[in-house]
Design an enzyme around this catalytic site. Structure first.
Site, mmCIF file in Angstrom:
data_model
loop_
_atom_site.group_PDB
_atom_site.id
_atom_site.type_symbol
_atom_site.label_atom_id
_atom_site.label_comp_id
_atom_site.label_asym_id
_atom_site.label_seq_id
_atom_site.Cartn_x
_atom_site.Cartn_y
_atom_site.Cartn_z
ATOM 1 N N LYS A 91 7.969 -1.083 -0.684
ATOM 2 C CA LYS A 91 7.981 0.336 -1.061
ATOM 3 C C LYS A 91 9.192 1.015 -0.451
ATOM 4 O O LYS A 91 9.545 0.743 0.704
ATOM 5 C CB LYS A 91 6.688 0.990 -0.561
ATOM 6 C CG LYS A 91 6.478 2.436 -1.010
ATOM 7 C CD LYS A 91 5.148 2.966 -0.469
ATOM 8 C CE LYS A 91 4.836 4.366 -1.001
ATOM 9 N NZ LYS A 91 3.545 4.876 -0.484
ATOM 10 N N SER A 138 -2.868 6.019 -0.860
ATOM 11 C CA SER A 138 -1.674 5.580 -1.598
ATOM 12 C C SER A 138 -1.513 4.077 -1.755
ATOM 13 O O SER A 138 -0.641 3.626 -2.498
ATOM 14 C CB SER A 138 -0.417 6.142 -0.942
ATOM 15 O OG SER A 138 -0.276 7.495 -1.257
ATOM 16 N N SER A 197 0.562 6.893 -4.040
ATOM 17 C CA SER A 197 1.994 6.945 -4.220
ATOM 18 C C SER A 197 2.663 5.571 -4.324
ATOM 19 O O SER A 197 3.799 5.473 -4.786
ATOM 20 C CB SER A 197 2.629 7.697 -3.046
ATOM 21 O OG SER A 197 2.449 6.990 -1.846
#
Lengths: 96, 492
Positions: free
Chosen positions: B78, B181, B157
């Site tokens: 990420k 997330s 997210s």
């Protein structure tokens, strides 16, 4: 309480974010909705409750010894600055 | 060509040891999957050259019998994790060109164990969002289209992290979880996602959103793979003052443990309306699987759980407004020039941040501002204490808590973009866990009538990831979920 555009402008000033007129209008209604929804917390009686700021066990937090064990990365750190000179960050004039 | 994309990490490692194929062949396959999958928009930065170079070293390590636990395994990261010399953007214009001079501790742990960086993954800007639609680099598409053949969101997210694994690009990924997330996108994409106990993984080198809630964690295809990644990323780190020195168990072992005699709690508050029927059906199915495996189901109560979400939307924005103050046009790449320093700050932040980030900074600034601190921020921290107490009492009776990960399956792109509050409600089941710092994971159980994955959430007691891994492993065996979305993104 209702969030109006005047309050939004004040919060924006504190947040150091400049907003367009339409952003002020949209944020007034967004923040008003969100804060009204958050308002439901007031129905909870929290008298005498100790606030918890972190779930981490405070007893586990250790102070480290106060000594230099790393460093000397001035060039690395400055390398991401939008403007720099002689190893310093460059900013607009602050004091007249 | 071997079907590399269907292999788990465990299977891949055993094939590499057997010399069925080389690390270089594996990496070439995943690089071409990444290139063929660009329509998914999961990656912001592809690091193919780094991956090919390291593959050669990994192959040598296998030949010499010096292979480490994740030797040669391609992993996407990420874009919230700082990677030394590799652009790290937090999916924000503010950090569009930021190249960290250092490596985050958790990613360093992966590289030390032989894993290979495949690329940096798209996410909601500064990890603020539940659909991956707030990214400066554009929305990520869920590999699973719904039965009307419409695009759906991968959740957020960590949307890119979930999409890449579901699409078979890379064998696993890292995400961050501040209010769900990792678990919500894992649930939306049919993958396994785990948020460890707060303090299990170092936060050093993760771009900060809400420091008392942020944790790193893996997204994988299988529960065992999830445990393998946890074994690597968890460590005590003196550079993070809230990193725990508690002993780290062998998480893989936990996936083989029986759950016979375990007490599993189901909060009666979860029966509230708003959960889709298909999900309710799977909650019941899951209960049966657990009972068949010898666990005991116990009804519990978390009386203050309904206040978790509004509580979170005070605490997380408050911490964010403080953490994001550092983006001032002086230190980090993006800057709008102006006559005086105040105008420079204001214009830089106005242009550098997207709408959702601005919204949260503004909420956070407001609840911390003079005159409102007690009514909002302090009140929220007291409610947080009550929620933590609810969990403490529940865990005096049960070993783990079971329920849905999300109230619905993946929604269509654009569906909830206009109403921030409606978007926030997506995290109703995941957020309470972050407030209490507990470990939790989402495990896929099946598809709903729209042909979209459903995930169930398991919550463990503090520093007891092992119980939820054992239970998840048992659910996985019963559910036999097939992670096989129709591969529409590949142009034949």
């Amino acid at each position: 309480m209702a969030i109006d555009s005047k309050l939004v402008e004040r919060i924006a000033k504190l947040s150091r974010i400049s907003l367009t007129e339409s952003e002020v209008k949209n944020l007034s209604s967004d923040l008003d909705n969100i804060l009204n929804w958050i308002e439901q917390l007031s129905e909870l009686d929290t008298e005498g409750i100790n606030p918890v700021f972190s779930s981490f066990d405070e007893e586990e937090i250790k102070y480290r010894s106060d000594e230099i064990n790393d460093g000397g990365y001035r060039e690395d750190i400055i390398s991401n600055a939008p403007l720099s000179e002689d190893g310093f960050f460059l900013v607009p004039k602050v004091v007249d | 060509m071997k079907e590399f994309s269907t292999l788990s990490i465990k299977e891949t490692i055993s094939s590499l040891k057997n010399k069925d194929f080389s690390v270089s062949e594996l990496i070439d396959f995943h690089i071409s999957s990444m290139e063929n999958g660009r329509e998914l928009n999961a990656f912001i930065t592809e690091t193919s050259d780094i991956a090919r170079k390291k593959a050669i070293v990994c192959d040598q390590n296998y030949s010499k019998g010096e292979d480490k636990p994740l030797e040669g395994i391609p992993i996407g990261i990420k874009d919230m994790f700082c990677t030394k010399g590799v652009k790290t953007t937090a999916s924000s214009k503010m950090l569009e060109n930021f190249i960290p001079p250092y490596e985050s501790t958790v990613t360093q742990n992966l590289w030390d164990d032989g894993a290979i960086l495949l690329g940096k993954l798209n996410n909601d800007e500064f990890a603020m969002g539940s659909s991956n639609e707030t990214s400066f680099f554009g929305e990520v598409k869920n590999p699973w289209k719904n039965s009307m053949d419409n695009f759906t969101v991968p959740g957020g997210s960590s949307g890119g992290s979930a999409t890449s694994v579901a699409a078979g690009i890379g064998l696993a990924s890292l995400g961050t979880d501040t209010g769900g997330s990792i678990r919500q996108p894992a649930s939306f994409t049919g993958t396994v996602g785990l948020k460890p106990t707060y303090g299990r993984c170092s936060r050093w080198g993760i771009i900060a959103f809400a420091s008392s809630l942020d944790q790193a964690g893996p997204i994988t295809k299988t529960v065992r793979d999830c445990a393998l990644l946890l074994n690597s990323i968890c460590s005590y780190d003196p550079k993070d003052s809230t990193s725990s020195q508690k002993k780290i168990p062998d998480f893989e072992k936990a996936t083989d443990e029986s759950i016979k005699g375990m007490k599993i709690g189901i909060p009666k508050e979860y029966e509230a309306d708003g959960i889709s029927e298909d999900i309710i059906e799977y909650i019941e199915k899951g209960k049966e699987w657990l009972v068949e495996s010898g666990a005991e189901i116990i009804e519990i109560s978390l009386p203050h759980i309904k206040y978790a979400l509004p509580c979170y939307y005070i605490i997380a924005p408050a911490e964010a407004s403080s953490n994001l103050a550092r983006y001032d046009g002086v230190k980090f790449t993006h800057r709008v020039d102006a006559e005086n320093i105040i105008d420079m700050y204001e214009e830089t932040r106005s242009q550098g941040f997207g709408d959702e980030v601005k919204r949260r900074i503004m909420i956070g600034t407001y609840v911390l501002s003079s005159g409102y601190y007690d009514a909002y921020y302090l009140k929220a921290q007291k409610v947080r204490a009550m929620i933590s107490q609810d969990f403490k009492e529940a865990f005096s009776k049960v070993d783990a808590i079971y329920g849905p990960s999300t109230p619905s399956t993946a929604f269509e792109l654009g569906d909830k973009k206009k109403d921030p509050l409606e978007m926030y409600l997506n995290d109703v089941f995941t957020v309470p866990v972050n407030l209490a710092g507990l470990p939790a994971m989402s495990v896929p159980v099946g598809l709903d009538k729209k042909n979209l994955p459903i995930g169930m959430q398991l919550i463990g007691n503090s520093f007891n990831e092992e119980s939820i891994l054992s239970i998840a492993s048992c659910i996985e065996k019963s559910a036999k979920f097939d992670l096989n979305p129709n591969r529409w993104w590949i142009n034949e």
